[in-house]
Design a protein around this motif. Structure first.
Motif, short mmCIF file in Angstrom:
data_model
loop_
_atom_site.label_atom_id
_atom_site.label_comp_id
_atom_site.label_asym_id
_atom_site.label_seq_id
_atom_site.Cartn_x
_atom_site.Cartn_y
_atom_site.Cartn_z
N ASP A 19 41.56 34.51 2.24
CA ASP A 19 42.96 34.89 2.40
C ASP A 19 43.47 35.75 1.23
O ASP A 19 44.63 36.14 1.23
CB ASP A 19 43.85 33.64 2.52
CG ASP A 19 43.40 32.74 3.65
OD1 ASP A 19 43.20 33.24 4.76
OD2 ASP A 19 43.23 31.52 3.41
N TYR A 20 42.61 36.04 0.26
CA TYR A 20 43.03 36.82 -0.91
C TYR A 20 42.72 38.29 -0.72
O TYR A 20 41.68 38.65 -0.15
CB TYR A 20 42.31 36.34 -2.19
CG TYR A 20 42.43 34.87 -2.50
CD1 TYR A 20 43.47 34.10 -2.01
CD2 TYR A 20 41.49 34.25 -3.31
CE1 TYR A 20 43.57 32.75 -2.31
CE2 TYR A 20 41.58 32.90 -3.63
CZ TYR A 20 42.62 32.15 -3.12
OH TYR A 20 42.72 30.81 -3.42
N ILE A 21 43.59 39.15 -1.22
CA ILE A 21 43.35 40.59 -1.22
C ILE A 21 43.63 41.12 -2.62
O ILE A 21 44.29 40.47 -3.42
CB ILE A 21 44.24 41.33 -0.19
CG1 ILE A 21 45.73 41.12 -0.53
CG2 ILE A 21 43.94 40.88 1.23
CD1 ILE A 21 46.67 41.95 0.32
N GLY A 47 55.35 35.93 -3.44
CA GLY A 47 56.30 34.83 -3.43
C GLY A 47 57.01 34.71 -2.10
O GLY A 47 57.17 33.61 -1.55
N THR A 48 57.43 35.85 -1.56
CA THR A 48 58.10 35.85 -0.26
C THR A 48 57.18 35.34 0.83
O THR A 48 57.56 34.49 1.65
CB THR A 48 58.58 37.27 0.08
OG1 THR A 48 59.47 37.73 -0.94
CG2 THR A 48 59.30 37.31 1.41
N ALA A 49 55.95 35.86 0.86
CA ALA A 49 55.01 35.51 1.93
C ALA A 49 54.62 34.04 1.88
O ALA A 49 54.67 33.33 2.90
CB ALA A 49 53.76 36.39 1.82
N ASN A 50 54.22 33.56 0.71
CA ASN A 50 53.80 32.16 0.59
C ASN A 50 54.93 31.20 0.94
O ASN A 50 54.74 30.20 1.64
CB ASN A 50 53.33 31.88 -0.84
CG ASN A 50 52.04 32.59 -1.19
OD1 ASN A 50 51.41 33.21 -0.35
ND2 ASN A 50 51.67 32.52 -2.45
N ALA A 51 56.13 31.51 0.43
CA ALA A 51 57.27 30.62 0.66
C ALA A 51 57.65 30.58 2.13
O ALA A 51 58.00 29.52 2.67
CB ALA A 51 58.45 31.06 -0.19
N TYR A 52 57.61 31.73 2.78
CA TYR A 52 57.98 31.80 4.20
C TYR A 52 57.05 30.91 5.03
O TYR A 52 57.52 30.08 5.83
CB TYR A 52 57.89 33.25 4.67
CG TYR A 52 58.16 33.45 6.14
CD1 TYR A 52 59.46 33.56 6.61
CD2 TYR A 52 57.12 33.54 7.06
CE1 TYR A 52 59.72 33.75 7.97
CE2 TYR A 52 57.36 33.73 8.40
CZ TYR A 52 58.66 33.84 8.86
OH TYR A 52 58.91 34.01 10.20
N ASP A 53 55.75 31.05 4.85
CA ASP A 53 54.81 30.23 5.61
C ASP A 53 54.94 28.76 5.25
O ASP A 53 54.88 27.87 6.11
CB ASP A 53 53.38 30.70 5.38
CG ASP A 53 52.99 31.88 6.26
OD1 ASP A 53 53.83 32.33 7.08
OD2 ASP A 53 51.85 32.37 6.13
N ALA A 54 55.11 28.47 3.96
CA ALA A 54 55.18 27.08 3.51
C ALA A 54 56.38 26.35 4.11
O ALA A 54 56.29 25.18 4.48
CB ALA A 54 55.23 27.03 1.99
N MET A 55 57.51 27.03 4.21
CA MET A 55 58.70 26.40 4.78
C MET A 55 58.48 26.05 6.24
O MET A 55 58.87 24.97 6.71
CB MET A 55 59.91 27.33 4.62
CG MET A 55 61.23 26.72 5.10
SD MET A 55 61.77 25.27 4.17
CE MET A 55 61.75 24.02 5.46
N GLY A 78 51.28 31.94 11.39
CA GLY A 78 52.09 32.34 10.26
C GLY A 78 51.96 33.80 9.89
O GLY A 78 51.34 34.60 10.60
N LEU A 79 52.54 34.13 8.76
CA LEU A 79 52.50 35.50 8.25
C LEU A 79 51.13 35.82 7.68
O LEU A 79 50.53 36.84 8.01
CB LEU A 79 53.57 35.66 7.17
CG LEU A 79 53.61 37.00 6.44
CD1 LEU A 79 54.06 38.11 7.37
CD2 LEU A 79 54.52 36.92 5.21
N ILE A 80 50.62 34.95 6.82
CA ILE A 80 49.35 35.20 6.14
C ILE A 80 48.17 34.98 7.08
O ILE A 80 47.20 35.74 7.07
CB ILE A 80 49.23 34.31 4.89
CG1 ILE A 80 50.35 34.65 3.90
CG2 ILE A 80 47.87 34.45 4.22
CD1 ILE A 80 50.48 33.68 2.74
N LYS A 81 48.25 33.95 7.91
CA LYS A 81 47.18 33.65 8.84
C LYS A 81 47.68 32.63 9.85
O LYS A 81 48.84 32.16 9.77
CB LYS A 81 45.97 33.08 8.10
CG LYS A 81 46.21 31.71 7.46
CD LYS A 81 44.93 31.19 6.83
CE LYS A 81 45.07 29.77 6.30
NZ LYS A 81 43.81 29.27 5.72
N THR A 82 46.84 32.24 10.79
CA THR A 82 47.14 31.13 11.68
C THR A 82 46.64 29.86 11.01
O THR A 82 45.45 29.75 10.67
CB THR A 82 46.46 31.30 13.05
OG1 THR A 82 46.99 32.47 13.69
CG2 THR A 82 46.71 30.09 13.93
#
Length: 393
Positions: free
Chosen positions: A378-380, A318-326, A357-361
């Motif tokens: 992008d899934y682990i 939740g933290t990771a997805n939201a950070y990149d999405a914002m 971003g955090l997850i990827k570029t």
């Protein structure tokens, strides 16, 4: 004559002055961004994780000067209580009362699916940062105002079946699915994934309700059918009950799960067999971090007293997805030069500036045809070690 002319000019000068004052006042107004998620109840931890990801990104954007010539971002939240009717009311409040430029959606797919028509009808960008039901973004609307920085069931299901086979050697799997639209979405996705994976066969499909506490009958049927692994799709409370039922049976079958079980106190509720459930994520704060990961961990530790390191970051997806999405939304608003919903939608579909971003570029993560920024690459897969979410591959 000169006096008369001056009086004739006075209304125009007053009008120009009022317009200038209104323009200046508007420029000082914050840009309101909404967030609808479970902020109470069993999934509240996930809602808080999303809140933290959004807020840290907003802090960074505001500290860098804000958007559209200096306007700051203000986060406005509403609790959906994991209930679709409540989520719809919350989204209406954000759109009509708060006049948000865009809003984020939280955890539960049934809630997200309920909000989709409202967002499209009112041309307000809605960005999902957890819920994975395929129909949230693939909703048939044209234009479509719903985007996602999260997993999507149609692609996660391919990952889950493949992992059951490659990690545990399972050739026969049984499905344990929550009886709601999210479970239905995954049943379709898993059936489609099974058709393209000759190494794995689905030997049974069982469903359960959110309040069920004994799933022994369903598990017994799957065991009798020869299941060598269980594919689990549910959220934390019923997921924990399934693990307890499995433990009572003495059945040590591997469990490969969607990420709903990461949305609350799963280790505490499931007990000693919680680590047996391997589940999908989009990011892990463990292991070597890139510059963005290091920066975010430090920012979370500085802002929140209960965070000292990666193990303290609750519901990390939740933290990771939201950070990149914002950050992606901020780029779209800046590119649009406006808080108009349709202008933001068009900018998201054609982002000119890549975002590291955090997850990827993210390089043009969305298009008019694709509103999902993340894919299978992008899934682990992870599991719990104590309260920590640790990669398994």
């Amino acid at each position: 004559m000169r006096t008369t002319s001056r009086f004739k000019m006075l209304p125009a000068l007053i009008g120009a002055g009022v317009f200038a004052l209104m323009t200046a006042a508007q420029a000082d107004e914050p840009i309101k961004i909404g967030h609808v998620a479970a902020l109470s109840g069993a999934s509240a931890q996930s809602g808080e994780a999303i809140t933290r990801g959004l807020q840290v990104a907003i802090d960074e954007i505001n500290a860098a000067g804000g958007l559209l010539g200096g306007r700051t971002i203000e986060l406005i939240q509403r609790d959906d209580e994991s209930k679709p009717p409540r989520g719809l009311i919350a989204a209406r409040e954000l759109i009509f009362n708060e006049k948000v430029a865009a809003f984020f959606g939280g955890i539960d797919s049934p809630v997200g699916l309920a909000i989709v028509p409202l967002a499209n009808q009112n041309e307000t960008p809605f960005i999902a940062v957890w819920a994975a039901a395929t129909g949230i973004t693939r909703n048939g609307a044209d234009p479509n105002f719903v985007f996602r920085v999260s997993a999507i069931d149609a692609l996660v299901d391919v990952k889950l079946l493949g992992y059951a086979n490659t990690k545990f050697g399972a050739t026969k799997v049984g499905l344990m699915l929550i009886n709601n639209p999210w479970g239905e979405s995954n049943e379709k996705g898993l059936a489609a994934a099974d058709e393209t994976n000759d190494a794995v066969e689905i030997v049974g499909v069982e469903t359960f309700e959110n309040g069920d506490v004994d799933m022994t009958p369903q598990l017994t049927r799957l065991k009798d059918a020869g299941a060598e692994a269980i594919i689990l799709v549910t959220n934390t409370p019923p997921g924990a009950q399934m693990m307890k039922s499995r433990e009572r049976m003495g059945w040590t079958v591997p469990v490969v799960s969607h990420w709903g079980i990461a949305g609350g106190r799963f280790p505490e509720l499931a007990g000693p067999t919680a680590p047996d459930a391997h589940f999908v994520q989009t990011y892990s704060f463990f292991g070597e971090q890139g510059p963005v990961g290091e920066k975010l961990i430090a920012a979370l530790a500085a802002k929140y007293d209960d965070v000292d390191g990666p193990g303290d970051i609750m519901a990390p997806v939740g933290t990771a997805n939201a950070y990149d999405a914002m950050h992606l939304l901020a780029l779209a608003i800046e590119q649009a030069g406006s808080t108009d919903g349709d202008a933001i939608r068009q900018a998201l579909e054609d982002l000119a500036t890549p975002y590291e971003g955090l997850i990827k570029t993210y390089d043009k993560p969305f298009s008019a045809e694709n509103h999902d920024a993340l894919g299978p690459e992008d899934y682990i897969m992870v599991h719990y070690e104590g309260d920590e979410v640790v990669p398994t591959e």
